[in-house]
Design an enzyme around this catalytic site. Structure first.
Site, short mmCIF file in Angstrom:
data_model
loop_
_atom_site.label_atom_id
_atom_site.label_comp_id
_atom_site.label_asym_id
_atom_site.label_seq_id
_atom_site.Cartn_x
_atom_site.Cartn_y
_atom_site.Cartn_z
N GLN A 109 -17.15 -6.27 -6.16
CA GLN A 109 -17.15 -4.92 -6.74
C GLN A 109 -18.58 -4.42 -6.91
O GLN A 109 -19.44 -5.14 -7.42
CB GLN A 109 -16.45 -4.96 -8.10
CG GLN A 109 -14.98 -5.34 -8.00
CD GLN A 109 -14.11 -4.19 -7.55
OE1 GLN A 109 -14.55 -3.05 -7.45
NE2 GLN A 109 -12.84 -4.48 -7.28
N TYR A 167 -2.56 -7.33 -3.63
CA TYR A 167 -3.84 -6.80 -3.12
C TYR A 167 -4.96 -7.43 -3.94
O TYR A 167 -5.77 -6.74 -4.56
CB TYR A 167 -3.88 -5.26 -3.20
CG TYR A 167 -2.73 -4.59 -2.51
CD1 TYR A 167 -2.78 -4.32 -1.15
CD2 TYR A 167 -1.58 -4.23 -3.22
CE1 TYR A 167 -1.70 -3.71 -0.51
CE2 TYR A 167 -0.50 -3.62 -2.58
CZ TYR A 167 -0.57 -3.37 -1.23
OH TYR A 167 0.48 -2.76 -0.61
N GLU A 219 -3.17 -11.30 -0.59
CA GLU A 219 -4.25 -10.51 0.00
C GLU A 219 -4.25 -10.75 1.51
O GLU A 219 -4.03 -11.87 1.96
CB GLU A 219 -5.58 -10.96 -0.64
CG GLU A 219 -6.85 -10.63 0.12
CD GLU A 219 -7.12 -9.13 0.26
OE1 GLU A 219 -7.00 -8.40 -0.74
OE2 GLU A 219 -7.46 -8.72 1.38
N ASP A 276 -3.21 -3.42 -6.98
CA ASP A 276 -4.52 -2.74 -6.87
C ASP A 276 -4.73 -2.42 -5.39
O ASP A 276 -5.59 -3.00 -4.73
CB ASP A 276 -5.61 -3.69 -7.40
CG ASP A 276 -6.98 -3.03 -7.46
OD1 ASP A 276 -7.07 -1.79 -7.27
OD2 ASP A 276 -7.97 -3.75 -7.73
N CYS A 302 -7.03 3.63 -6.74
CA CYS A 302 -8.31 4.28 -6.43
C CYS A 302 -8.06 5.62 -5.76
O CYS A 302 -8.99 6.24 -5.24
CB CYS A 302 -9.18 3.37 -5.56
SG CYS A 302 -8.40 2.92 -4.00
N1 SAH Z 1 -8.77 -6.44 -7.15
C1 SAH Z 1 -9.47 -6.75 -5.93
C2 SAH Z 1 -9.77 -5.55 -5.07
C3 SAH Z 1 -8.60 -4.82 -4.55
S1 SAH Z 1 -9.08 -3.67 -3.33
C4 SAH Z 1 -10.81 -7.42 -6.24
O1 SAH Z 1 -11.38 -7.19 -7.29
O2 SAH Z 1 -11.31 -8.14 -5.37
C5 SAH Z 1 -7.67 -3.69 -2.28
C6 SAH Z 1 -7.47 -4.96 -1.50
O3 SAH Z 1 -6.28 -4.82 -0.74
C7 SAH Z 1 -8.56 -5.30 -0.50
O4 SAH Z 1 -9.03 -6.58 -0.77
C8 SAH Z 1 -7.85 -5.24 0.86
O5 SAH Z 1 -8.34 -6.21 1.78
C9 SAH Z 1 -6.42 -5.54 0.48
N2 SAH Z 1 -5.36 -5.09 1.38
C10 SAH Z 1 -5.32 -3.96 2.15
N3 SAH Z 1 -4.15 -3.87 2.79
C11 SAH Z 1 -3.40 -4.96 2.44
C12 SAH Z 1 -2.11 -5.42 2.77
N4 SAH Z 1 -1.30 -4.73 3.59
N5 SAH Z 1 -1.67 -6.55 2.21
C13 SAH Z 1 -2.45 -7.26 1.35
N6 SAH Z 1 -3.70 -6.87 1.01
C14 SAH Z 1 -4.18 -5.73 1.54
#
Ligand code: SAH
Length: 463
Positions: free
Chosen positions: A293, A322, A343, A391, A418
């Site tokens: 972040q 996510y 993820e 998220d 977001c």
């Molecule tokens: N809370 C996390 C950030 C989330 S950002 C942290 O602090 O690290 C959103 C995340 O969703 C990203 O890491 C991205 O790679 C993931 N993402 C995007 N599409 C996705 C999918 N279809 N399935 C799983 N993860 C996904």
């Protein structure tokens, strides 16, 4: 926020070079003011809501036009007088012309409007902001180009690859800015060339610098198009002499014709392969390619708030969808029985697992998978979490994921977003699945001076 492509016009009511007068009624996602002529939107740089401006039309498209301010006939009391013009024209800080209080109010209104648009009656709290809303970013990825015969670092002018030299990025940690300019000066001194995207010659493409907000550990990465970084050892020596916080100096190769900044190949020239920083009492290991972040101060606020709203207890089973590098999973693990993270990016899952081991957290499990697919699988297997966190990226959730959560029937479903437009869209579907919004929607300002806004929304099953 204004969207250009809703209404269709047979003929634009303005022409190039024409001058028109109007009131600024909105701000676009790029931070431009919106003036409307017969409902036709004109996007105007450096114009803020409430201002009346004379606009010179610079470009006309089918459904919108661009213009520039010729005269400001009425100025908004929310205007920042001495604004950093580079920050605005480059898009580094498109809202820098708006007083911070007004930025926070704008973000709250924007969330309110988006919920109104989908006919949901919700209370949106005032946006939680930062005490110091500048110099907050812990990371810089700065393009390198030759401009007038000299190696420069800076920022691309909006929508182009034309480099504007910049030393102070306004929203970045000044120590990160300093690391970039010091690296630039060393490259100049040693006559190392910048890569040229057109001729495909030259060496250095980008300089990346990141610094732990709490640890103060500094990493500098030089990204080259060439396999070799000339005078790597000399650069290392000079960097060490000038940057006492330096912990890691890395050479990264990216010889692909792409907008992706970092390549996959790294060589540590001096120091450690990674730096550390702390977030919510956990120690995170951050490599050159790791996601981390960029505003750790607000991230901590955001995720702490999300965890508080979830009212966690020691017997809880939790899903974090996510999960990225596991920030939420790892920060709530102490308070609950078990957390599952899902993820899709493999490297992020590896970092999450590494950070779990590093912090001796054992009650977590990370799955590398598509979140909707994995959630459906868990639901089918009968997994019954008490709390689900999501998220997602800007595009929001899918119907499959929402149905899977509904089947899991958790007591609490916490949605960290977001993008308030997809949040509002998804909220309609979540409510149709029998949930209701519990308490006000809470916006947070994770990226001051930009149009981004994060929100935490809690859903509970209707009684
Ligand atoms: N809370 C996390 C950030 C989330 S950002 C942290 O602090 O690290 C959103 C995340 O969703 C990203 O890491 C991205 O790679 C993931 N993402 C995007 N599409 C996705 C999918 N279809 N399935 C799983 N993860 C996904």
């Amino acid at each position: 926020m204004a969207k250009a492509n809703r209404v269709y016009y047979t003929k634009a009511p303005v022409t190039k070079n024409q001058e028109i007068e109007g009131e600024v009624v909105d701000i676009t996602y790029q931070g431009m003011g919106v003036v409307k002529i017969e409902n036709f939107p004109i996007f105007v740089s450096d114009a803020i809501p409430g201002e009346v401006v004379k606009v010179g039309i610079t470009k006309v498209q089918k459904n919108f036009a661009f213009g520039r301010v010729v005269t400001r006939l009425k100025e908004s009391p929310n205007r920042v007088k001495e604004v950093d013009q580079v920050a605005i024209t480059t898009g580094i800080a498109p809202l820098a012309n708006l007083k911070y209080e007004a930025q926070l109010a704008f973000k709250q209104q924007q969330v309110e409007q988006l919920f109104k648009k989908v006919n949901l009656d919700v209370t949106v709290n005032p946006t939680i902001g930062m005490e110091n809303p500048t110099e907050y970013r812990n990371k810089a990825q700065v393009p390198v180009q030759e401009v007038n015969g000299r190696l420069e670092t800076g920022f691309y002018r909006r929508g182009s690859h034309h480099l504007v030299p910049v030393e102070h990025f306004y929203i970045q940690d000044p120590k990160v800015d300093e690391a970039v300019t010091i690296t630039r000066d060393i490259l100049r001194e040693l006559n190392i060339s910048a890569y040229n995207e057109e001729t495909k010659r030259g060496v250095v493409r980008h300089i990346m610098a990141r610094r732990g907000f709490y640890s103060h550990e500094l990493m500098v990465v030089i990204v080259t198009n060439t396999k070799r970084l000339p005078e790597a050892e000399t650069i290392a020596e000079k960097l060490r002499a000038k940057l006492p916080e330096l912990k890691s100096f890395i050479h990264n190769i990216n010889n692909h014709d792409t907008n992706v900044i970092m390549g996959q190949w790294n060589e540590t020239i001096w120091g450690a392969d990674e730096i550390h920083d702390q977030l919510m009492n956990k120690d995170f290991v951050i490599g050159p390619n790791s996601f981390y972040q960029v505003n750790p101060q607000t991230t901590a606020k955001l995720y702490t708030l999300a965890a508080e709203k979830a009212e966690l207890s020691s017997t809880d089973l939790v899903v974090d969808a996510y999960s990225g590098i596991g920030t939420i999973t790892l920060s709530v693990a102490d308070q609950v029985q078990k957390v599952y993270g899902v993820e899709v990016v493999e490297e992020a899952v590896e970092d999450a697992e590494k950070n779990a081991r590093h912090n001796q957290i054992k009650n977590v499990e990370f799955i590398k998978a598509d979140a909707p697919e994995q959630m459906m699988k868990w639901a089918a297997e009968g997994l019954k979490p008490n709390v689900v966190f999501v998220d997602p990226p800007r595009k929001g959730l899918t119907s499959e994921l929402i149905q899977a959560v509904s089947a899991m029937n958790p007591e609490t479903f916490v949605y960290i977003s977001c993008n308030p437009a997809t949040l509002a869209r998804d909220a309609v579907e979540i409510i149709a699945e029998g949930f209701e919004i519990d308490g006000p929607v809470q916006p947070l300002d994770q990226f001051p001076q930009t149009t981004h806004v994060e929100t935490v929304t809690v859903f509970k099953k209707q009684a």
